[in-house]
Design a protein around this motif. Structure first.
Motif, PDB file in Angstrom:
ATOM      1  N   HIS A  57       0.837  -1.208   0.000  1.00 52.60           N
ATOM      2  CA  HIS A  57       0.000   0.000   0.000  1.00 52.60           C
ATOM      3  C   HIS A  57       0.871   1.259   0.000  1.00 52.60           C
ATOM      4  O   HIS A  57       0.603   2.215  -0.740  1.00 52.60           O
ATOM      5  N   LEU A  58       1.895   1.265   0.814  1.00 53.31           N
ATOM      6  CA  LEU A  58       2.810   2.410   0.859  1.00 53.31           C
ATOM      7  C   LEU A  58       3.460   2.634  -0.498  1.00 53.31           C
ATOM      8  O   LEU A  58       3.612   3.770  -0.961  1.00 53.31           O
ATOM      9  N   SER A  59       3.859   1.551  -1.153  1.00 50.21           N
ATOM     10  CA  SER A  59       4.524   1.652  -2.452  1.00 50.21           C
ATOM     11  C   SER A  59       3.582   2.209  -3.515  1.00 50.21           C
ATOM     12  O   SER A  59       3.946   3.111  -4.274  1.00 50.21           O
ATOM     13  N   VAL A  60       2.352   1.701  -3.574  1.00 52.48           N
ATOM     14  CA  VAL A  60       1.385   2.140  -4.580  1.00 52.48           C
ATOM     15  C   VAL A  60       1.023   3.608  -4.383  1.00 52.48           C
ATOM     16  O   VAL A  60       0.842   4.353  -5.352  1.00 52.48           O
ATOM     17  N   THR A  61       0.937   4.049  -3.137  1.00 56.01           N
ATOM     18  CA  THR A  61       0.566   5.442  -2.849  1.00 56.01           C
ATOM     19  C   THR A  61       1.785   6.366  -2.791  1.00 56.01           C
ATOM     20  O   THR A  61       1.723   7.464  -2.243  1.00 56.01           O
ATOM     21  N   LYS A  62       2.888   5.904  -3.342  1.00 54.59           N
ATOM     22  CA  LYS A  62       4.123   6.705  -3.469  1.00 54.59           C
ATOM     23  C   LYS A  62       4.671   7.154  -2.114  1.00 54.59           C
ATOM     24  O   LYS A  62       5.267   8.215  -2.000  1.00 54.59           O
ATOM     25  N   TYR A  63       4.429   6.354  -1.084  1.00 51.58           N
ATOM     26  CA  TYR A  63       4.885   6.668   0.281  1.00 51.58           C
ATOM     27  C   TYR A  63       4.396   8.048   0.738  1.00 51.58           C
ATOM     28  O   TYR A  63       5.108   8.792   1.399  1.00 51.58           O
ATOM     29  N   LYS A  64       3.144   8.350   0.375  1.00 47.74           N
ATOM     30  CA  LYS A  64       2.555   9.646   0.740  1.00 47.74           C
ATOM     31  C   LYS A  64       1.442   9.517   1.776  1.00 47.74           C
ATOM     32  O   LYS A  64       0.954  10.524   2.301  1.00 47.74           O
ATOM     33  N   ILE A  65       0.999   8.266   2.072  1.00 47.89           N
ATOM     34  CA  ILE A  65      -0.090   8.075   3.033  1.00 47.89           C
ATOM     35  C   ILE A  65       0.355   7.117   4.134  1.00 47.89           C
ATOM     36  O   ILE A  65       0.684   5.969   3.858  1.00 47.89           O
ATOM     37  N   PRO A  66       0.355   7.561   5.400  1.00 47.32           N
ATOM     38  CA  PRO A  66       0.763   6.694   6.516  1.00 47.32           C
ATOM     39  C   PRO A  66      -0.391   5.808   6.980  1.00 47.32           C
ATOM     40  O   PRO A  66      -1.019   6.057   8.019  1.00 47.32           O
ATOM     41  N   ALA A  67      -0.702   4.768   6.208  1.00 51.28           N
ATOM     42  CA  ALA A  67      -1.830   3.885   6.532  1.00 51.28           C
ATOM     43  C   ALA A  67      -1.330   2.478   6.788  1.00 51.28           C
ATOM     44  O   ALA A  67      -0.524   1.954   6.021  1.00 51.28           O
ATOM     45  N   TYR A  68      -1.837   1.852   7.877  1.00 46.65           N
ATOM     46  CA  TYR A  68      -1.481   0.460   8.162  1.00 46.65           C
ATOM     47  C   TYR A  68      -2.670  -0.434   7.812  1.00 46.65           C
ATOM     48  O   TYR A  68      -3.817  -0.122   8.137  1.00 46.65           O
ATOM     49  N   MET A  69      -2.393  -1.568   7.168  1.00 44.59           N
ATOM     50  CA  MET A  69      -3.429  -2.500   6.737  1.00 44.59           C
ATOM     51  C   MET A  69      -3.518  -3.686   7.698  1.00 44.59           C
ATOM     52  O   MET A  69      -2.544  -4.429   7.853  1.00 44.59           O
ATOM     53  N   GLY A  70      -4.672  -3.842   8.358  1.00 46.00           N
ATOM     54  CA  GLY A  70      -4.862  -4.945   9.305  1.00 46.00           C
ATOM     55  C   GLY A  70      -6.086  -5.772   8.948  1.00 46.00           C
ATOM     56  O   GLY A  70      -6.862  -5.410   8.057  1.00 46.00           O
ATOM     57  N   SER A  71      -6.274  -6.884   9.627  1.00 52.76           N
ATOM     58  CA  SER A  71      -7.378  -7.810   9.339  1.00 52.76           C
ATOM     59  C   SER A  71      -8.740  -7.115   9.454  1.00 52.76           C
ATOM     60  O   SER A  71      -8.996  -6.382  10.405  1.00 52.76           O
ATOM     61  N   SER A  72      -9.613  -7.392   8.488  1.00 53.17           N
ATOM     62  CA  SER A  72     -10.939  -6.787   8.478  1.00 53.17           C
ATOM     63  C   SER A  72     -11.958  -7.680   9.183  1.00 53.17           C
ATOM     64  O   SER A  72     -12.013  -8.889   8.945  1.00 53.17           O
ATOM     65  N   PHE A  73     -12.790  -7.080  10.029  1.00 55.98           N
ATOM     66  CA  PHE A  73     -13.840  -7.819  10.735  1.00 55.98           C
ATOM     67  C   PHE A  73     -15.081  -8.016   9.864  1.00 55.98           C
ATOM     68  O   PHE A  73     -15.946  -8.826  10.192  1.00 55.98           O
ATOM     69  N   ALA A  74     -15.165  -7.292   8.753  1.00 59.42           N
ATOM     70  CA  ALA A  74     -16.363  -7.346   7.917  1.00 59.42           C
ATOM     71  C   ALA A  74     -16.584  -8.721   7.294  1.00 59.42           C
ATOM     72  O   ALA A  74     -17.711  -9.081   6.952  1.00 59.42           O
ATOM     73  N   TYR A  75     -15.517  -9.494   7.158  1.00 63.63           N
ATOM     74  CA  TYR A  75     -15.623 -10.771   6.449  1.00 63.63           C
ATOM     75  C   TYR A  75     -15.741 -11.984   7.381  1.00 63.63           C
ATOM     76  O   TYR A  75     -15.802 -13.118   6.908  1.00 63.63           O
ATOM     77  N   ILE A  76     -15.744 -11.766   8.705  1.00 60.23           N
ATOM     78  CA  ILE A  76     -15.655 -12.889   9.639  1.00 60.23           C
ATOM     79  C   ILE A  76     -16.762 -13.933   9.429  1.00 60.23           C
ATOM     80  O   ILE A  76     -16.492 -15.126   9.265  1.00 60.23           O
TER      81      ILE A  76
END
Length: 420
Positions: A57-76
């Motif tokens: 995600h960091l690579s695709v957004t050109k290292y411009k967005i400080p976002a961490y990707m974690g497990s989603s509860f929507a699919y449980i």
């Protein structure tokens, strides 16, 4: 806006960078490992994929967005159903299909713009769907909280209630980082309470045999797309999990808007909403390829940044790298899998309830008028069909209740008249 200490491109000194990265690791850890534990997947895979997905995600957004990707509860709920019927290859294909939905929407945003999104996913559709996601898991959470091997247990209830009130206490009364990681702290309190209760009563509430047998260095139990060495297509899994991507997408929009406010930037323009969606989609495809739960951007990590005013992408990347390294520590995975169901039940009651309440919050904040019959029926159909378990099953294809209620809500919004 309070002064930013480290901006997007600033790199803290190595020692401080390591400490800040561990702080983000703790923020996402509880929720990220809870999802695979609840559905019966090795939590080490989720750690690995969350780290790898974040770096993508960091690579695709050109290292411009400080976002961490974690497990989603929507699919449980959907994952639990698919694992029982078709196994992990089906879940993996479903996760990848959700990622592809993100990529398709990113292409549309790139060439058409983003105004159409509100017409497909208005608050009256999104709010009830999120409520369904939380409420459809209520039975599972309560069963874990009060039963052992299917039988009612006061011991189990005591452990779950201590865990539940620990989560609530840390969340409401905690300050600083404590307020950001109530789930992790609640898990720890519940775990030690269960351990102490077992010692006092002489019961084996926590089994450490798996931890003792586990190696320090171990490769996570990755699940590839093959079933018994052969590739098989699971259309039901794809049709079931793909629509849920539209729900997590609304969460994505909200997180980007919060980051815009915190950093004083407009990430919808630079690097662009098409890139942020592509980053989320690519991260989700990666999780599917490794057999991990689908991921989403994490509000917990945004909360950490809101507290310390440190938005450095180096810190986020550091947390991602540490997560990948930790996934190969066998003792960590075994320790996580030793958590008693009662502890998970206590955490789940609070967590799934908060998810459901978040859907209600969307309706309140957008002042949805339930005197309008259109709104009343859209919400009613989504809630009853979703929570009741209404499924579409045709010629071996099965679309579970969360996905089917999502489709019903979208269709009703398009065909019902705006005025009574």
């Amino acid at each position: 806006m309070e002064e930013i200490k480290y901006d997007i491109g600033d790199r803290p000194k190595t020692g401080l960078l390591l400490g800040l990265s561990f702080q983000h690791l703790f923020a996402m850890f509880g929720s990220t490992v809870l999802v695979p534990i609840l559905v019966g997947i090795d939590p080490a895979i989720a750690l690995f994929s969350s780290g790898l997905g974040t770096l993508a995600h960091l690579s695709v957004t050109k290292y411009k967005i400080p976002a961490y990707m974690g497990s989603s509860f929507a699919y449980i709920a959907t994952m639990q159903t698919l694992l029982k019927t078709d196994g992990m290859p089906a879940v993996a294909q479903g996760a990848i299909s959700g990622g592809l939905v993100y990529l398709l929407v990113a292409i549309l945003v790139r060439f058409v713009g983003k105004n159409w999104i509100d017409k497909v996913l208005p608050p009256i559709v999104v709010g009830p769907i999120i409520m369904v996601i939380g409420l459809s898991l209520a039975t599972s959470a309560v069963n874990d909280a009060m039963t052992i091997d299917g039988h009612y247990s006061l011991t189990s209830l005591a452990i779950s209630m201590v865990t539940l009130f620990a989560v609530i206490t840390f969340s409401i009364y905690g300050k600083g980082i404590v307020a950001v990681i109530p789930i992790l702290l609640g898990l720890i309190v519940g775990y030690f309470f269960a351990l102490g209760l077992g010692v006092i009563s002489g019961q084996t509430i926590i089994d450490f045999s798996g931890v003792a047998q586990a190696s320090w260095i171990d490769i996570p139990d990755f699940h590839i797309l093959l079933s018994d060495g052969q590739f098989r297509l699971y259309p039901s899994a794809i049709l079931t999990m793909a629509p849920i991507a539209f729900v997590t997408m609304t969460e994505h929009f909200g997180h980007v808007m919060v980051l815009n406010s915190l950093t004083g930037r407009d990430f919808f323009k630079d690097p662009g909403l098409d890139r942020t969606l592509t980053g989320d989609g690519l991260a989700q495809i990666i999780t599917g390829l490794f057999g991990a739960p689908p991921v989403t951007s994490y509000g917990e990590n945004i909360g950490v940044m809101a507290l310390n005013k440190i938005f450095s992408v180096y810190v986020i990347a550091g947390a991602a790298v540490i997560a990948v390294i930790m996934s190969f520590v066998g003792k960590v995975s075994a320790l996580l899998q030793s958590i008693p169901p009662a502890v998970l039940g206590g955490v789940s009651i609070s967590l799934f309830g908060v998810i459901a309440s978040s859907g209600l919050k969307i309706l309140v904040e957008n002042q949805v008028d339930f005197d309008k019959k259109r709104n009343l029926f859209i919400a009613s159909v989504i809630l009853i069909s979703g929570i009741g378990g209404l499924m579409l099953q045709v010629a071996g294809l099965q679309i579970t209740s969360v996905a089917f209620s999502t489709l019903l809500g979208i269709i009703l919004y398009q065909i019902l008249p705006e005025k009574d």
